[in-house]
Design an enzyme around this catalytic site. Structure first.
Site, PDB file in Angstrom:
ATOM      1  CE  LYS A   1      -5.030  77.953  25.503  1.00  0.00           C
ATOM      2  NZ  LYS A   1      -5.546  78.932  24.573  1.00  0.00           N
TER       3      LYS A   1
ATOM      4  NE  ARG B   1     -11.557  61.613   7.711  1.00  0.00           N
ATOM      5  CZ  ARG B   1     -12.416  61.174   6.759  1.00  0.00           C
ATOM      6  NH1 ARG B   1     -13.650  61.621   6.724  1.00  0.00           N
ATOM      7  NH2 ARG B   1     -12.023  60.291   5.874  1.00  0.00           N
TER       8      ARG B   1
ATOM      9  CG  ASP C   1     -12.356  82.042  21.641  1.00  0.00           C
ATOM     10  OD1 ASP C   1     -12.485  81.461  22.729  1.00  0.00           O
ATOM     11  OD2 ASP C   1     -11.295  82.004  20.972  1.00  0.00           O
TER      12      ASP C   1
ATOM     13  CE1 TYR D   1      -4.132  82.159  21.685  1.00  0.00           C
ATOM     14  CE2 TYR D   1      -4.720  81.308  19.521  1.00  0.00           C
ATOM     15  CZ  TYR D   1      -3.934  81.258  20.648  1.00  0.00           C
ATOM     16  OH  TYR D   1      -2.954  80.315  20.749  1.00  0.00           O
TER      17      TYR D   1
HETATM   18  C1  LIG Z   1      -5.550  79.165  23.132  1.00  0.00           C
HETATM   19  C2  LIG Z   1      -6.656  79.900  22.532  1.00  0.00           C
HETATM   20  C3  LIG Z   1      -7.133  79.596  21.245  1.00  0.00           C
HETATM   21  C4  LIG Z   1      -6.480  78.538  20.376  1.00  0.00           C
HETATM   22  O1  LIG Z   1      -6.624  77.256  20.887  1.00  0.00           O
HETATM   23  P1  LIG Z   1      -5.571  76.070  20.663  1.00  0.00           P
HETATM   24  O2  LIG Z   1      -6.170  74.949  21.451  1.00  0.00           O
HETATM   25  O3  LIG Z   1      -4.245  76.529  21.182  1.00  0.00           O
HETATM   26  O4  LIG Z   1      -5.519  75.791  19.196  1.00  0.00           O
HETATM   27  C5  LIG Z   1      -8.217  80.298  20.766  1.00  0.00           C
HETATM   28  N1  LIG Z   1      -8.802  81.271  21.497  1.00  0.00           N
HETATM   29  C6  LIG Z   1      -8.365  81.598  22.721  1.00  0.00           C
HETATM   30  C7  LIG Z   1      -9.064  82.690  23.478  1.00  0.00           C
HETATM   31  C8  LIG Z   1      -7.286  80.944  23.281  1.00  0.00           C
HETATM   32  O5  LIG Z   1      -6.848  81.298  24.497  1.00  0.00           O
END
Ligand SMILES: *Cc1c(COP(=O)(O)O)cnc(C)c1O
Length: 389
Positions: free
Chosen positions: A201, A52, A176, A104
């Protein structure tokens, strides 16, 4: 370990954080599928005690992504949300956070339905106007959390300007960066303190992993994140780290093609009579096109706009007919993969936002969102042509 610090993005993408395996010379980082590590004598080990806390495959991925964001320290997580929730561990009861109002949906849900129970306060503002952030600052504001461009309206926030407001007010700036990836936007270079991604993504880009990453440059923040990552424990599996590490080797190639294909699709949409407004930061008609050209730069300093496009059709019925007829595009949530996706935010990703709220920021029932993949552009255009007919 190769010293990749002075190398370009593409070279870093392939080499940063990685060196041939010392046992067999394997050129690819092995999947260290282990929970614990053998010690030669109590407390004498090779830097690894428990899975971990640290894992060599994860460490390679963390170093690789830190290098791509031009930061010093990376921390990998089991999802983008796990990364965001660990960021919240920097704060304490009574702290206040200013957040992009069209953030998001999962982030909004986590802040509002989980973190408020722990005494954190959130104010949501349109961060594309820095004045709105300034007005929302309170004595207890400890962090500003933004997404740029936003989903699906593709509104931008001037990160350089925002970073200076945050510094003046001793608030951390967390960005983000999921929508552009470090290939087209590196927030740390613009003054942000923390970069977070859903690696699910663009960074992984093959729609086969859920993951997250946090990158910071500051040593003290890095110590905190090391502590929090180990304490919270939302770490990714070694195999998932290996998959993402494999994917980052082509991040630059994929992003270039996403961007080129998006420009092609945008041109088709703009010229199509049934399509209303087309929203893409690369269009000169985008209200923040100038900011996009200043802030969204590839590693050579050329503007890039990514692979996300939104456009408006007259009604849900019209949009639905297109969504049902596509064949190369797939009707699905998510984004950033090699395959092109098309979606209807009002009934899919943003269904939980009340219609009156959605329409306030322009998310109408006829709005369609595209995540352009890296297929051959003519096949994408021909697919849209037949879907519109
Ligand atoms: C998908 C997404 C998230 C969350 O990520 P996960 O991997 O699904 O937990 C956060 N911010 C943005 C802009 C996203 O597109």
């Amino acid at each position: 370990m190769k010293n990749t610090e002075k190398m370009s993005f593409a070279t870093k993408a392939i080499h940063a954080g990685q060196s041939p395996d010392s046992d067999a010379g394997a050129i690819m980082t092995p999947i260290y599928q282990t929970s614990t590590y053998v010690q030669a004598s109590p407390g004498v080990h090779k830097g690894y005690e428990y899975g971990r806390t640290a894992n060599p495959t994860r460490k390679a991925l963390e170093a690789n992504l830190a290098a791509l964001e031009n930061g010093k320290y990376g921390f990998a997580f089991s999802s983008g949300m796990a990364a965001t929730s660990t960021i919240m561990g920097l704060l304490k009861q009574g702290d206040h956070v200013i957040v992009t109002n069209n953030v998001y949906g999962g982030t909004y849900r986590y802040f509002e339905q989980v973190m408020t129970k722990y005494g954190l306060q959130f104010t949501y503002v349109d961060t594309s106007e820095i004045q709105n952030v300034q007005s929302a600052i309170q004595a207890n504001t400890k962090m500003v959390f933004v997404e740029t461009p936003t989903n699906p309206m593709l509104k931008l926030t001037d990160l350089q300007e925002l970073a200076s407001v945050c510094k003046q007010n001793s608030a951390l700036l967390a960005v983000d960066n999921t929508f552009l990836s470090p290939y087209f936007q590196r927030p740390l270079e613009l003054g942000a303190d923390i970069v977070v991604h859903s690696t699910t993504k663009y960074i992984n880009g093959h729609s086969d992993v859920i993951g997250g990453i946090v990158v910071v440059d500051d040593e003290k923040l890095a110590e905190r994140f090391g502590f929090l990552q180990n304490s919270v424990g939302a770490v990714p599996a070694p195999f998932d780290c290996w998959l993402v590490l494999r994917a980052t080797k082509t991040l630059h190639l994929r992003m270039q093609q996403h961007n080129r294909n998006a420009l092609g699709v945008v041109k088709f949409l703009v010229e199509h009579s049934e399509v209303g407004e087309v929203i893409y930061p690369g269009l000169t008609t985008h209200p923040q096109h100038e900011l996009a050209c200043k802030q969204q730069l590839d590693p050579f300093g050329h503007p890039g706009f990514g692979g996300m496009i939104s456009f408006k059709m007259e009604s849900f019925e019209q949009a639905k007919s297109v969504l049902e007829k596509v064949q190369v595009f797939s009707l699905a949530e998510s984004l950033g993969g090699v395959e092109s996706l098309i979606g209807h935010p009002a009934s899919m990703t943003h269904a939980s936002v009340p219609k009156s709220e959605r329409e306030k920021f322009g998310l109408t029932d006829g709005l369609v969102r595209i995540s352009v993949g890296v297929e051959f552009i003519d096949d994408l255009i021909n697919d849209l042509k037949q879907a519109f007919s």
